[in-house]
Design a protein around this motif. Structure first.
Motif, short mmCIF file in Angstrom:
data_model
loop_
_atom_site.label_atom_id
_atom_site.label_comp_id
_atom_site.label_asym_id
_atom_site.label_seq_id
_atom_site.Cartn_x
_atom_site.Cartn_y
_atom_site.Cartn_z
N SER A 57 3.49 60.76 0.87
CA SER A 57 1.73 60.77 0.48
C SER A 57 1.97 59.76 -0.41
N GLU A 58 1.41 58.29 -0.88
CA GLU A 58 1.37 57.21 -2.54
C GLU A 58 0.88 58.39 -2.88
N TYR A 59 -0.57 58.14 -2.48
CA TYR A 59 -1.39 58.61 -3.63
C TYR A 59 -1.61 60.09 -4.22
N PHE A 60 -0.71 60.85 -3.61
CA PHE A 60 -0.01 62.38 -4.25
C PHE A 60 1.18 61.73 -4.51
N GLY A 61 1.71 60.82 -5.29
CA GLY A 61 2.96 60.71 -6.19
C GLY A 61 3.81 61.26 -5.42
N GLY A 62 4.08 60.55 -3.84
CA GLY A 62 4.78 60.64 -3.40
C GLY A 62 5.14 62.18 -1.95
N GLN A 63 4.21 62.88 -2.70
CA GLN A 63 4.42 64.66 -2.16
C GLN A 63 4.08 64.45 -0.64
N GLN A 64 4.87 65.18 0.16
CA GLN A 64 4.72 65.72 1.20
C GLN A 64 3.93 66.64 1.86
N ILE A 65 2.60 66.36 1.33
CA ILE A 65 1.32 67.23 1.99
C ILE A 65 1.03 67.69 2.53
N ASN A 66 1.32 67.06 3.77
CA ASN A 66 1.35 67.80 4.97
C ASN A 66 2.73 68.91 5.84
N GLN A 67 3.67 69.12 4.19
CA GLN A 67 4.36 69.92 3.93
C GLN A 67 3.34 71.28 4.04
N VAL A 68 2.67 71.33 3.12
CA VAL A 68 2.00 72.60 2.85
C VAL A 68 0.68 72.78 3.63
N LEU A 69 0.10 71.33 4.23
CA LEU A 69 -1.28 71.59 4.87
C LEU A 69 -1.31 72.26 6.17
N THR A 70 0.74 71.73 6.77
CA THR A 70 0.76 72.37 7.96
C THR A 70 0.38 73.88 8.07
N GLN A 71 1.94 73.68 7.08
CA GLN A 71 2.23 75.81 6.54
C GLN A 71 0.52 76.80 6.79
N ALA A 72 0.00 76.12 6.27
CA ALA A 72 -1.40 76.50 5.97
C ALA A 72 -1.68 76.83 7.70
N SER A 73 -1.91 76.07 8.03
CA SER A 73 -1.91 75.76 9.38
C SER A 73 -1.44 77.40 10.27
N SER A 74 -0.67 77.37 9.62
CA SER A 74 0.01 79.05 10.40
C SER A 74 -0.49 80.24 9.51
N GLU A 75 -0.86 79.84 8.75
CA GLU A 75 -1.33 81.41 7.70
C GLU A 75 -2.84 82.06 7.72
N VAL A 76 -3.64 81.30 9.12
CA VAL A 76 -4.86 81.16 8.94
C VAL A 76 -5.50 82.92 9.49
N ARG A 77 -5.93 83.46 9.18
CA ARG A 77 -6.44 85.05 8.94
C ARG A 77 -7.22 85.26 10.75
N GLU A 78 -6.67 86.16 11.06
CA GLU A 78 -7.13 86.21 13.23
C GLU A 78 -8.40 86.62 12.54
N GLY A 79 -9.50 86.54 13.63
CA GLY A 79 -10.52 87.58 13.64
C GLY A 79 -11.64 86.89 12.99
N TRP A 80 -12.03 86.20 13.23
CA TRP A 80 -13.22 85.27 12.02
C TRP A 80 -14.42 85.16 13.54
N ASN A 81 -15.37 85.20 13.04
CA ASN A 81 -16.67 85.11 14.18
C ASN A 81 -17.98 84.46 13.34
N TYR A 82 -18.21 83.60 14.49
CA TYR A 82 -19.98 82.84 13.65
C TYR A 82 -20.39 82.66 13.96
N LEU A 83 -22.28 83.37 13.72
CA LEU A 83 -23.25 83.40 14.17
C LEU A 83 -23.12 83.41 15.35
N PRO A 84 -23.95 83.58 16.83
CA PRO A 84 -25.24 82.46 17.41
C PRO A 84 -26.22 81.78 17.26
N PHE A 85 -26.44 82.14 15.84
CA PHE A 85 -27.43 80.99 15.62
C PHE A 85 -26.62 80.31 14.00
#
Length: 452
Positions: free
Chosen positions: A378-406
């Motif tokens: 990413s040029e904006y992020f100074g050349g950092q491969q930011i999707n390496q961090v973000l895709t890793q985060a996608s695999s570390e989402v805690r399971e078991g969350w629910n929202y209300l029906p309202f």
């Protein structure tokens, strides 16, 4: 709350509308009258419907919608898709609820954020897509997003984008003041103290209270304050003082009560300015944020970086923040054709390519594991491969969350309850308890059976 997706040049609009959830009685009454063409079908019915063609209506606001519709119609010239931008989040949901209640006027396919899915799924307003073979697509999506459309094996939509949370920080500011990237929330608190002490015009972040942020942070802390049970999902449990809720509140209270948070309203002109000039030094937010920074915080180019979200014990875990998918409305007169469009929209290589190129952060495992996406600099992020961090985060989402029906209604009254704790720099636990009291009363008034 709803956030602008990556790549959108427009800024987020905050709707102050309190969209009232339909009561249980009204939901039961209108669902029976709206099922017209929504009888269960099969995967073969989808292929036949796409070949035969027809006309459907699609409500969405995602920046990639028009290009995706055009590509679909080129691939299936016998199908006409009427794309309608019915307004973002609350505005669209209000129109959808009104159409459901009236028995006519709803689209065939509709964009719905993950937090709002239960309100429409559990009210029997959406088509269960299991019979069309959609359950077989589970492995194509990240765990966190799939769990937002799967209700006890009934599949009410397909995920489109996702928002695993990460830490976005102004590396220039952090380096200037000798602040190490925090890996725990204790580190983050210490960083907030050090920064503000060194320069009282700078804050670690800005937060005046946001329902989506609060629920995501409770999620990351291991909380599970909302649960539904019963055949119709009308038995509701609310506990905004469970261990995870209190863990988040006690952690964030240190920042609120210590005056360590900027009171600049999020998404305001002043907020964007603060992100550009370094007075707001970090954000804990969803993976769709890079495009917003690129389009709206041009002064921050080359200054920002991305790291994993801080945790309570150093072990990696995160939550989803924002994002959503699409569903087929039971009012559809051609649910098989609508299901075919939905499957193409969120599961075909052609559509997903358009979505990613428009700046969307995907929920599909193929894209999340594609080296071309993961290793992109990413040029904006100074050349950092930011999707390496973000895709890793996608695999570390805690399971078991629910929202209300309202949940749509719940978010609309957040400012009057938890928001007041922010305004008074008081205890978030008190705000969460006030939120819970109002939600219990509202749920019971609407015909749900709500227990604390």
């Amino acid at each position: 709350m709803t956030f602008m997706r990556k790549g959108s040049a427009a800024r987020r609009t905050v709707f102050a509308v309190a969209a009232t959830a339909l009561s249980v009685a009204a939901l039961t009454a209108c669902s029976g009258g709206n099922n017209g063409g929504a009888a269960a079908g099969t995967a073969d019915d989808i292929e036949k419907a796409l070949e035969a063609g027809g006309e459907i209506t699609y409500w969405a606001w995602t920046p990639s919608a028009e290009a995706q519709v055009a590509a679909f119609q080129e691939a299936y010239p016998n199908v006409k898709v009427n794309y309608v931008n019915a307004g973002t989040n609350t505005e669209e949901y209000t129109k959808l609820q009104n159409a459901i209640k009236a028995g006519s006027g709803a689209p065939d396919v509709v964009q719905i954020e993950y937090y709002a899915f239960p309100q429409f799924a559990l009210s029997d307003s959406l088509v269960d897509l299991s019979s069309y073979g959609f359950g077989d697509l589970k492995d194509d999506y990240s765990t966190g997003t799939w769990g937002s459309v799967d209700f006890d094996g009934k599949i009410y939509g397909l995920p489109q984008d996702s928002g695993p949370m990460a830490l976005f920080y102004n590396k220039e500011v952090f380096d200037q003041y000798g602040i190490a990237v925090p890996t725990t929330w204790d580190d983050y608190y210490a960083a907030a103290q050090k920064l503000h002490a060194a320069d009282p015009t700078k804050y670690i972040t800005a937060d005046t209270g946001d329902s989506g942020f609060t629920t995501s942070m409770i999620w990351q802390a291991g909380g599970a304050p909302f649960a539904t049970s019963g055949d119709a999902g009308t038995d509701v449990s609310i506990d905004l003082q469970d261990d995870g809720s209190k863990k988040f509140a006690d952690n964030w209270n240190r920042l609120i009560e210590g005056g360590l948070l900027s009171d600049t309203p999020s998404w305001s002109d002043e907020w964007f300015k603060g992100l550009g000039d370094g007075s707001i030094a970090s954000l804990v937010i969803g993976a769709w944020m890079p495009g917003v920074l690129e389009s709206s915080v041009t002064d921050g180019a080359g200054k920002w970086a991305v790291a994993p979200i801080p945790t309570y014990d150093g072990a990696p875990v995160t939550a989803e923040n924002g994002g959503g998918g699409q569903a087929v409305v039971k009012q559809s007169k051609n649910p098989a054709l609508a299901a075919g469009f939905l499957k193409w929209l969120n599961n075909s290589d052609e559509s997903l390519k358009i979505f990613v190129e428009s700046g969307g952060f995907p929920s599909t495992t193929a894209e999340l594991n594609d080296p071309a996406f993961v290793d992109q600099e990413s040029e904006y992020f100074g050349g950092q491969q930011i999707n390496q961090v973000l895709t890793q985060a996608s695999s570390e989402v805690r399971e078991g969350w629910n929202y209300l029906p309202f949940q749509v209604y719940a978010n609309s009254i957040y400012g009057d309850t938890v928001g007041q704790a922010y305004a008074k720099k008081g205890d978030l636990n008190e705000g969460l308890s006030a939120w819970q009291d109002q939600l219990v009363q509202y749920g019971n008034d609407q015909g749900f059976s709500v227990n604390k």
